[in-house]
Write an enzyme that holds these catalytic residues in place. Structure first.
Site, PDB file in Angstrom:
ATOM      1  N   ASP A  49      13.666  11.842 -23.866  1.00  0.00           N
ATOM      2  CA  ASP A  49      12.952  12.884 -23.125  1.00  0.00           C
ATOM      3  C   ASP A  49      11.563  12.397 -22.708  1.00  0.00           C
ATOM      4  OD1 ASP A  49      12.620  15.364 -22.000  1.00  0.00           O
ATOM      5  OD2 ASP A  49      12.468  16.459 -23.881  1.00  0.00           O
ATOM      6  N   ASP A  50      11.290  12.440 -21.404  1.00  0.00           N
ATOM      7  CA  ASP A  50       9.957  12.106 -20.863  1.00  0.00           C
ATOM      8  C   ASP A  50       9.589  10.633 -21.073  1.00  0.00           C
ATOM      9  OD1 ASP A  50       9.801  14.777 -20.240  1.00  0.00           O
ATOM     10  OD2 ASP A  50       7.816  15.077 -21.088  1.00  0.00           O
ATOM     11  N   CYS A  88      12.075  18.502 -16.423  1.00  0.00           N
ATOM     12  CA  CYS A  88      13.227  18.366 -17.319  1.00  0.00           C
ATOM     13  C   CYS A  88      14.485  19.102 -16.842  1.00  0.00           C
ATOM     14  CB  CYS A  88      12.852  18.834 -18.717  1.00  0.00           C
ATOM     15  SG  CYS A  88      11.563  17.833 -19.504  1.00  0.00           S
ATOM     16  N   HIS A 142      18.920  21.260 -20.768  1.00  0.00           N
ATOM     17  CA  HIS A 142      17.497  21.512 -21.021  1.00  0.00           C
ATOM     18  C   HIS A 142      17.241  22.326 -22.289  1.00  0.00           C
ATOM     19  CE1 HIS A 142      13.287  22.093 -20.404  1.00  0.00           C
ATOM     20  NE2 HIS A 142      13.417  23.408 -20.352  1.00  0.00           N
ATOM     21  N   ASP A 325      15.047  11.562 -18.288  1.00  0.00           N
ATOM     22  CA  ASP A 325      15.182  12.553 -17.223  1.00  0.00           C
ATOM     23  C   ASP A 325      14.189  12.340 -16.085  1.00  0.00           C
ATOM     24  OD1 ASP A 325      13.196  13.223 -19.031  1.00  0.00           O
ATOM     25  OD2 ASP A 325      13.884  15.264 -19.382  1.00  0.00           O
ATOM     26  N   HIS A 326      13.119  11.590 -16.323  1.00  0.00           N
ATOM     27  CA  HIS A 326      12.138  11.268 -15.279  1.00  0.00           C
ATOM     28  C   HIS A 326      11.118  10.313 -15.865  1.00  0.00           C
ATOM     29  CE1 HIS A 326       9.891  14.189 -17.579  1.00  0.00           C
ATOM     30  NE2 HIS A 326      10.801  15.118 -17.285  1.00  0.00           N
TER      31      HIS A 326
END
Length: 488
Positions: A49-50, A88, A142, A325-326
């Site tokens: 995540d992130d 997200c 999410h 996710d990014h």
């Protein structure tokens, strides 16, 4: 009538021979059909995540990610991989449904995609429909982090046979955080904790433990392949990891990203309001220390899962896809976190290790999208691809990472609920347009300006390239309102 009797005898012998041959053939056919048949490949889908590209295998000189490094050595590292929406829930909803954000219509953190596209077949759901044992542990769809840890979040019940939602001591110790932005919710705060205790007391340590248990369970499902999705929460803020990981990154050894020398040529919508926090360099280094510690902690938990896969005997028949996710800004352009169309926010790590390609350790410089993961896994496992998929199978690039691949990546973001920004990225260029009634534009040449400091959109020398990219963006995304795009 001896001739007739001889004919009868010959006919009887022929019938006996035919029956014997048929019986032998039937028995032989039965033996073939009952022989062990090689199963379809398993899938291990791992999300962080992130996570941005400040990791060892992507060339960062300080951050230690030995397990991502070993995964990269057995697969293909995509160094130009981009998300569809740097936030997200919109990103994950797009990737897991195979639809672009404007088709899945998820632009916030609250709306579930089943309310906008109720009948869509998701990536894990497709595998479930084709006989796979599907399981999830941690954040795949999410969750609000950290508020949703331990719950189902915005999960999708149609996707899984079983799920696990661990919750570790990081949730109980949030009162111990150092928080630079106390007015922000913890899911957006620049906050951290060098925690006491062991790895397996933290939520991500528990995620790894549950994933290992699920891998053991799949051995009991020997008659069918598995699709196991493992979602780690770190390095999402608040940045929490055991103290030993913080010790790996003394602040005085951390090099800060350089500052943009001139931001006056960039449209205001390019910057996320309220996230241009200014801190002294010493504080910035502490933030990066905490973020980097969280990365290495997550990497250690990844290593535990990879070890368990090896020990299960299924590694040679399992395709592994690791993704974030990014991306994530760490003060570049005076911005922090995500929700931006700058390179550091739109670009994310993507590693795929496929059976039969083990040990190639190659790098692809082709421009790919997170949207491509769904069709890639379906293609590799030999399942029929749903007609709605908007990405492309990366299988040609898994076989030859530098194969011809003339496809750009599209990332979008919204501002104030009405202004949408769209960005198209090729191997050399990034073009962005903001549909705010004025059609503000950005154009960056990554060959000469990899940090996107100089906006060339108003430079007449680059008008032809800008027009070409604008038209390509429009063709690939017909939901754009063409009249709103500036014709300067």
């Amino acid at each position: 009538m001896p001739g007739f009797r001889n004919y009868q005898l010959l006919l009887l012998l022929w019938l006996l021979l035919a029956c014997s041959t048929a019986t032998w053939g039937q028995q032989r056919g039965n033996r073939i059909s009952n022989a062990p048949v090689k199963r379809r490949p398993n899938v291990l889908l791992i999300a962080s995540d992130d996570l941005n590209n400040h990791i060892g295998t992507f060339g960062h000189q300080l951050v230690k990610t030995p397990n991502l490094d070993r995964l990269a050595k057995r697969g293909v590292r995509f160094r130009r991989a981009y998300c569809q929406f740097p936030w997200c829930s919109p990103s994950r909803s797009s990737m897991l449904t195979g639809l672009r954000p404007d088709s899945v219509k998820i632009y916030d953190l609250q709306t579930h995609f089943r309310t906008t596209v109720p009948n869509v077949v998701t990536l894990p759901q497709l595998f479930k429909q084709h006989g796979y044992f599907t399981a999830r542990v941690g954040k795949i769809y999410h969750y609000s982090v950290p508020g949703g840890i331990g719950t189902n979040g915005l999960d999708d019940t149609l996707s899984w046979h079983t799920v696990r939602n661990p919750k570790g001591r990081d949730k109980a110790e949030e009162h111990l955080l150092t928080n630079l932005t106390p007015k922000m919710g913890l899911g957006s705060a620049l906050a951290w904790l060098a925690a006491d205790g062991t790895d397996d007391e933290q939520t991500d340590g528990m995620v790894a433990t549950e994933a290992i248990k699920l891998l053991a369970q799949t051995r009991q499902e020997a008659d069918r392949p598995f699709f196991l999705a493992v979602g780690f929460y770190r390095p999402h803020c608040p940045y929490i990891a055991p103290k030993k990981y913080f010790d790996l990154y003394p602040p005085d050894k951390i090099q800060l990203p350089p500052r943009d020398p001139d931001m006056s040529d960039v449209p205001p919508d390019a910057y996320l309001p309220g996230f241009n926090w200014s801190f002294p360099d010493s504080t910035k280094r502490k933030i990066l220390q905490a973020y980097y510690a969280s990365i290495t902690f997550m990497d250690a938990q990844l290593g535990r899962v990879l070890d368990a896969l090896e020990q299960s005997g299924e590694a040679d028949n399992t395709i592994i896809a690791f993704w974030s996710d990014h991306g994530y800004l760490l003060s570049e352009h005076d911005q922090w976190e995500k929700n931006s169309l700058f390179e550091e926010s739109a670009r994310m790590p993507l590693l795929i290790a496929a059976p039969g390609e083990r040990g190639n350790g190659k790098v692809s410089s082709r421009t790919v999208e997170l949207l491509d993961v769904y069709p890639t896994l379906v293609d590799w496992c030999g399942l029929p691809a749903p007609g709605h998929l908007m990405g492309r199978s990366l299988r040609p690039l898994l076989r030859n990472p530098q194969a011809d691949w003339n496809y750009p990546a599209i990332t979008q973001i919204n501002r104030k609920g009405s202004t949408m920004g769209y960005s198209i990225r090729t191997e050399r260029w990034r073009y962005t347009v903001w549909l705010n009634g004025q059609g503000a534009e950005e154009l960056y040449d990554h060959q000469t300006d990899p940090r996107e400091y100089t906006n060339l959109a108003g430079n007449p020398d680059h008008k032809a390239k800008k027009d070409e990219l604008r038209q390509t963006l429009y063709k690939l995304n017909p939901s754009l309102l063409k009249p709103q795009i500036s014709q300067k």
